[in-house]
Design an enzyme around this catalytic site. Structure first.
Site, PDB file in Angstrom:
ATOM      1  N   ASP A 139      81.966  -5.825   2.787  1.00 25.58           N
ATOM      2  CA  ASP A 139      80.856  -6.466   3.494  1.00 25.58           C
ATOM      3  C   ASP A 139      80.217  -7.530   2.610  1.00 25.58           C
ATOM      4  O   ASP A 139      79.778  -7.246   1.499  1.00 25.58           O
ATOM      5  CB  ASP A 139      79.817  -5.417   3.904  1.00 25.58           C
ATOM      6  N   TYR A 141      77.432 -10.948   2.083  1.00 24.92           N
ATOM      7  CA  TYR A 141      75.968 -11.107   2.091  1.00 24.92           C
ATOM      8  C   TYR A 141      75.758 -12.621   2.094  1.00 24.92           C
ATOM      9  O   TYR A 141      75.486 -13.211   1.059  1.00 24.92           O
ATOM     10  CB  TYR A 141      75.427 -10.438   0.820  1.00 24.92           C
ATOM     11  N   HIS A 146      68.522 -14.247   5.519  1.00 28.29           N
ATOM     12  CA  HIS A 146      68.437 -12.794   5.332  1.00 28.29           C
ATOM     13  C   HIS A 146      68.177 -12.477   3.865  1.00 28.29           C
ATOM     14  O   HIS A 146      67.325 -11.635   3.540  1.00 28.29           O
ATOM     15  CB  HIS A 146      69.745 -12.137   5.795  1.00 28.29           C
ATOM     16  N   ARG A 155      62.350  -7.622  -4.047  1.00 31.28           N
ATOM     17  CA  ARG A 155      62.103  -8.199  -5.377  1.00 31.28           C
ATOM     18  C   ARG A 155      61.188  -9.409  -5.224  1.00 31.28           C
ATOM     19  O   ARG A 155      61.654 -10.547  -5.327  1.00 31.28           O
ATOM     20  CB  ARG A 155      63.417  -8.671  -6.036  1.00 31.28           C
ATOM     21  N   GLU A 211      72.154  -3.851  11.012  1.00 31.76           N
ATOM     22  CA  GLU A 211      72.366  -5.220  10.541  1.00 31.76           C
ATOM     23  C   GLU A 211      73.274  -5.928  11.535  1.00 31.76           C
ATOM     24  O   GLU A 211      74.405  -5.488  11.782  1.00 31.76           O
ATOM     25  CB  GLU A 211      72.977  -5.247   9.130  1.00 31.76           C
ATOM     26  N   GLU A 213      75.874  -8.326  12.383  1.00 31.88           N
ATOM     27  CA  GLU A 213      76.914  -9.017  11.615  1.00 31.88           C
ATOM     28  C   GLU A 213      78.087  -9.329  12.525  1.00 31.88           C
ATOM     29  O   GLU A 213      78.212  -8.795  13.615  1.00 31.88           O
ATOM     30  CB  GLU A 213      77.429  -8.138  10.451  1.00 31.88           C
ATOM     31  N   ASP A 245      76.204  -3.018  10.500  1.00 32.77           N
ATOM     32  CA  ASP A 245      76.196  -2.343   9.198  1.00 32.77           C
ATOM     33  C   ASP A 245      74.898  -1.538   9.086  1.00 32.77           C
ATOM     34  O   ASP A 245      73.921  -1.988   8.490  1.00 32.77           O
ATOM     35  CB  ASP A 245      76.309  -3.400   8.085  1.00 32.77           C
ATOM     36  N   ARG A 249      67.370   2.027   4.441  1.00 28.59           N
ATOM     37  CA  ARG A 249      66.713   1.139   3.469  1.00 28.59           C
ATOM     38  C   ARG A 249      66.032   1.900   2.342  1.00 28.59           C
ATOM     39  O   ARG A 249      66.012   1.419   1.197  1.00 28.59           O
ATOM     40  CB  ARG A 249      65.672   0.254   4.178  1.00 28.59           C
ATOM     41  N   GLN A 252      68.808   3.015   0.098  1.00 29.97           N
ATOM     42  CA  GLN A 252      69.473   1.832  -0.466  1.00 29.97           C
ATOM     43  C   GLN A 252      68.648   1.191  -1.587  1.00 29.97           C
ATOM     44  O   GLN A 252      69.171   0.899  -2.665  1.00 29.97           O
ATOM     45  CB  GLN A 252      69.718   0.818   0.651  1.00 29.97           C
ATOM     46  N   LYS A 265      74.605   2.758   2.796  1.00 31.32           N
ATOM     47  CA  LYS A 265      75.454   2.016   3.734  1.00 31.32           C
ATOM     48  C   LYS A 265      76.679   2.807   4.193  1.00 31.32           C
ATOM     49  O   LYS A 265      77.319   2.404   5.162  1.00 31.32           O
ATOM     50  CB  LYS A 265      75.984   0.745   3.050  1.00 31.32           C
ATOM     51  N   THR A 269      79.519   2.425  10.061  1.00 32.74           N
ATOM     52  CA  THR A 269      79.582   0.998  10.401  1.00 32.74           C
ATOM     53  C   THR A 269      80.242   0.922  11.774  1.00 32.74           C
ATOM     54  O   THR A 269      81.300   1.517  11.982  1.00 32.74           O
ATOM     55  CB  THR A 269      80.447   0.225   9.380  1.00 32.74           C
ATOM     56  N   THR A 371      74.552  -9.602   7.053  1.00 27.49           N
ATOM     57  CA  THR A 371      73.554  -9.778   8.104  1.00 27.49           C
ATOM     58  C   THR A 371      73.391 -11.244   8.457  1.00 27.49           C
ATOM     59  O   THR A 371      73.340 -12.099   7.569  1.00 27.49           O
ATOM     60  CB  THR A 371      72.199  -9.220   7.643  1.00 27.49           C
ATOM     61  N   GLU A 385      63.443  -6.973   8.308  1.00 31.60           N
ATOM     62  CA  GLU A 385      62.897  -8.334   8.263  1.00 31.60           C
ATOM     63  C   GLU A 385      61.846  -8.516   9.348  1.00 31.60           C
ATOM     64  O   GLU A 385      60.779  -9.080   9.106  1.00 31.60           O
ATOM     65  CB  GLU A 385      64.016  -9.363   8.462  1.00 31.60           C
TER      66      GLU A 385
HETATM   67 MN    MN Z   1      75.554  -5.672   5.592  1.00 30.61          MN
END
Ligand code: MN
Length: 440
Positions: A139, A141, A146, A155, A211, A213, A245, A249, A252, A265, A269, A371, A385
């Site tokens: 997967d 990113y 996103h 962060r 997610e 995707e 996906d 959270r 994760q 994760k 899926t 995502t 989000e």
């Molecule tokens: Mn993903």
């Protein structure tokens, strides 16, 4: 790849449902999947969607409805997974598409048409299995929107990591827990560090997310130690699907430093049953570029064709259907909508990056795009989000409920389609998954 007569927006089929306005599966689409009659003990086999029917490729193969390379491809697709068809490469995929198009076209006649007609199964009566035996799942990113949205939550001091604009980032996912649309899954258990806590807690996920995707399947693959250059990357891609996906959270964000996602994760899926081929997507290819004031791709991730047509303009939406929606017979509420064209890296760049160190891709491998979030808040592809890390309630207007993360009984439905003036509208169908309570 160039446009050809199978993309002609004026082309119609003798099958009326394939000509209906708004159908996902007109004669210009012809996506591949694996199916059988619902609730039967029949063998799963390859099929192609047309209107409200599925073409049984095993029946087409047995009846000799197509010939030459197309017949070899139909024979390879008659099995319970499409890996062997994918391993044949683009010429075989295209030969089968063109042969089926010619048999389905309005005015077509002859024994091949009769055989194909006899092999139609109503889509309402079928169930699906995974289209391939997924040997490996990776997967990526690759949405900068996103990455910035989630980065601000995870962060705040360093929202976009310094590598993002230079490398298509990915993690190696878990192939064993990839499931077909419609398969429910349990809310995962795991370890999380609540904000301000001194020690982590073990329990059911409290921040369950989806997610939005797309996935894409690998064709012939490459030998270990022999990278796939940009000039050949797209010939390695059979086609695209919808992919969810699912993400825990809380688990994760606690576990992913420094090695990346693991239990957050790997529990599930979901993929859609139909794979839209790259040939069918040809009218919807769009130019790719990084903004002029941002880092430009290094030479090994660049090619004229990628700049000219590396992107794909697929419209995407996410809907949520709660227990209340179902109990009261209400339509699922739309949470967001966007397009795949906003992605920061292309599917060709993902293939080249994956193999540049010598990694071998194999027929039927599944790659996820990461995502897909567009540039505005309304285009966010994950609930973390939309709820800004769980601080903002997202209304579900139909029932009057609201959400910050997913609750038990919630079903998430992804849909995708392509449309523009001068081209036939084609769709991906849907990917659906429902959250069952955790087993604690
Ligand atoms: Mn993903």
């Amino acid at each position: 790849m160039a446009l050809n007569h199978t993309h002609d927006p004026a082309a119609k089929s003798w099958l009326e449902s394939a000509n209906a306005a708004g159908t996902d599966f007109p004669i210009q689409n012809l996506p591949f999947g694996v199916f059988r009659r619902k609730g039967s003990n029949e063998a799963f086999r390859g099929g192609v969607a047309i209107g409200d029917q599925v073409i049984d490729l095993a029946a087409v193969s047995r009846a000799g409805a197509v010939s030459g390379l197309a017949a070899q491809a139909a024979n390879a697709a008659a099995k319970d997974a499409l890996n062997d068809l994918m391993a044949m490469g683009p010429a075989a995929w295209s030969a089968l598409r063109h042969a089926l198009f010619d048999l389905l076209r309005e005015g077509a006649s002859g024994p091949g048409v009769q055989a194909l007609r006899a092999g139609l199964v109503p889509m309402a009566d079928v169930e699906y299995s995974l289209p391939t035996r997924v040997g490996n799942y990776t997967d990526f990113y690759t949405s900068i929107h996103h990455a910035r949205n989630v980065g601000r939550i995870a962060r705040p001091d360093d929202p976009l990591t310094s590598n993002f604009q230079w490398i298509p980032i990915a993690y190696h996912g878990r192939a064993s827990s990839v499931v077909i649309s419609g398969t429910p899954f349990r809310r995962p258990m795991g370890q999380a560090m609540p904000p301000g806590a001194k020690a982590p807690v073990y329990g059911a996920c409290k921040r369950l997310d989806y997610e939005l995707e797309m996935g894409f399947y690998i064709g012939q693959g490459n030998r270990q130690g022999e990278p796939v250059p940009m000039a050949e990357a797209e010939q390695q891609i059979f086609g695209m699907c919808l992919l969810n996906d699912w993400s825990a959270r809380d688990h994760q964000f606690w576990e992913m430093a420094p090695l990346g996602p693991f239990l957050g994760k790997n529990f599930c899926t979901t993929v859609s049953p139909w794979i839209v081929t790259m040939e069918a997507l040809e009218p919807y290819r769009v130019p790719f570029a990084h903004p002029a004031d941002e880092p430009q791709p290094l030479a090994y991730l660049d090619s004229p064709a990628n700049r000219e047509r590396g992107g794909v303009d697929v419209q995407l939406e996410v809907r949520l259907e709660s227990k209340q929606h179902r109990a009261r017979g209400l339509s699922a509420d739309r949470l967001s909508a966007t397009s795949f064209r906003h992605q920061y890296w292309t599917i060709g760049q993902m293939v080249t990056q994956h193999t540049v160190g010598g990694c071998n891709l194999q027929p039927g491998d599944l790659l996820g795009t990461g995502t897909i979030s567009g540039p505005t808040y309304e285009e966010a592809g994950a609930i973390v989000e939309l709820s800004v890390g769980g601080t903002k309630q997202i209304p579900l207007p139909a029932t009057g409920e609201s959400r910050t993360f997913l609750e038990d009984g919630d079903a998430v439905i992804l849909r995708g389609w392509c449309e523009k003036p001068g081209a036939a509208r084609i769709g991906f169908g849907e990917s659906r998954g429902e959250v069952l309570p955790a087993i604690g």
